[in-house]
Design an enzyme around this catalytic site. Structure first.
Site, PDB file in Angstrom:
ATOM      1  N   SER A  71       2.738   8.753  52.813  1.00 53.48           N
ATOM      2  CA  SER A  71       1.965   7.634  52.898  1.00 53.48           C
ATOM      3  C   SER A  71       1.366   7.478  54.263  1.00 53.48           C
ATOM      4  O   SER A  71       0.585   6.567  54.521  1.00 53.48           O
ATOM      5  CB  SER A  71       2.704   6.559  52.447  1.00 53.48           C
ATOM      6  OG  SER A  71       3.720   6.180  53.008  1.00 53.48           O
ATOM      7  N   LYS A 150       5.626   1.632  57.077  1.00 51.92           N
ATOM      8  CA  LYS A 150       4.264   1.214  57.043  1.00 51.92           C
ATOM      9  C   LYS A 150       3.762   0.773  58.316  1.00 51.92           C
ATOM     10  O   LYS A 150       4.539   0.610  59.172  1.00 51.92           O
ATOM     11  CB  LYS A 150       3.800   0.325  55.784  1.00 51.92           C
ATOM     12  CG  LYS A 150       4.430   0.646  54.522  1.00 51.92           C
ATOM     13  CD  LYS A 150       3.811   1.951  54.049  1.00 51.92           C
ATOM     14  CE  LYS A 150       4.171   2.045  52.301  1.00 51.92           C
ATOM     15  NZ  LYS A 150       3.777   3.203  51.925  1.00 51.92           N
TER      16      LYS A 150
END
Length: 307
Positions: A71, A150
């Site tokens: 990701s 993230k």
């Protein structure tokens, strides 16, 4: 005449010499060196001390984490079952500063994020499970808690949405500059749009650099406010890739808001669509102008006849 040394003093002389004391003639004797421990005896002690120091360091100052997914490509490498990047996460930075846009952070998954997340598998063998837990502390195995990595896109009080006419994320009416975005298909740099979300105070909005392969604030917990991350859940800031050696280097913390460009806040249409209302207005105005001219011409003729 030199007097003989008394027998008692002579008997005590070896003991005094052994203890480093002066003998009967005032001469200093050196203490016998103690026998050193064997290397194999000291080795386990050194290993235990090193592990304790490493544990304390990782619990309170910095810790190594394994990147578990793709990701955050291509900033951070990772995939299921592969040897992902090992990153050193600074755990004390946010004791003195607030998390900001562009920071790559590791955080504990909020409750809405964990609803569809499977727990980390651990072996049923107690010995294997012990080493798995030890490995997770030193970044050699996935942690037993469910952590995520993230990039912070917006902070509390800001409004975030996607996208403008150029397919850019917008924060507080400004289109972000995100050079770190990784497109799975370079020929189709497109990201899914989402409606404006005002990020609550004390939380952050996070997204993955691999924009089309990241389950982040846009989707977790149903998206929207259920996808924001409390600042209290942030473990630390990713600083350095420590393994593998070929990937050594710092982790980019480019602030996407620094050179953001003002745009109209809202879901913007492509340029050709923005010209449609003007064209329709011109088409609709033509009959009205034509009728107006005819009506004016007829009125002037009536006036002339009356004269």
């Amino acid at each position: 005449m030199v007097e003989p040394v008394p027998s008692s003093a002579a008997e005590d002389e070896p003991e005094r010499a052994e203890n480093g004391e002066s003998d009967a003639n005032g001469k200093r004797r050196h203490r016998k060196a103690k026998k050193q421990r064997s290397f194999w005896v000291e080795l386990p002690i050194l290993i235990v001390v090193a592990l304790v120091l490493a544990f304390v360091f990782q619990q309170f100052f910095a810790r190594v984490y394994t990147i578990p997914s793709a990701s955050m490509e291509s900033t951070l490498h990772g995939c299921t079952g592969c040897y992902g990047d090992k990153v050193l996460v600074d755990k004390i930075t946010y004791d003195f500063t607030d998390p900001g846009p562009g920071d790559v952070v590791v955080f504990k998954g909020p409750e809405p994020w964990l609803e569809n997340e499977a727990p980390t598998e651990r072996s049923s063998n107690p010995v294997v499970r012990f080493f798995q837990n030890v490995g997770s502390v030193f970044g050699l195995a996935p942690p037993d808690e469910r952590d995520f990595v993230k990039r912070i896109i917006a902070v509390g009080g800001q409004t975030v949405q996607c996208c403008d006419a150029q397919n850019r994320v917008v924060v507080d009416g400004k289109a972000l500059n995100e050079p770190y975005i990784h497109w799975m298909d370079p020929n189709d740099p497109h990201q899914e749009p989402f409606d404006p979300v005002k990020v609550p105070d004390g939380t952050v909005w996070v997204m993955g650099d691999n924009r089309n392969d990241s389950s982040d604030s846009r989707y977790q917990g149903g998206g929207g406010l259920r996808g924001v991350v409390p600042v209290a859940n942030i473990i630390g800031k990713a600083r350095v890739i420590v393994l593998p050696p070929s990937r050594w280097g710092g982790v980019s913390d480019t602030n996407p808001q620094e050179n953001a460009q003002p745009v109209a806040l809202g879901m913007s249409a492509p340029d050709w669509q923005q010209g449609v209302p003007l064209g329709l207005g011109a088409v609709a105005a033509w009959p009205a102008v034509s009728l107006g001219r005819r009506f004016g011409s007829g009125a002037r003729k009536v006036v002339k006849r009356k004269r």
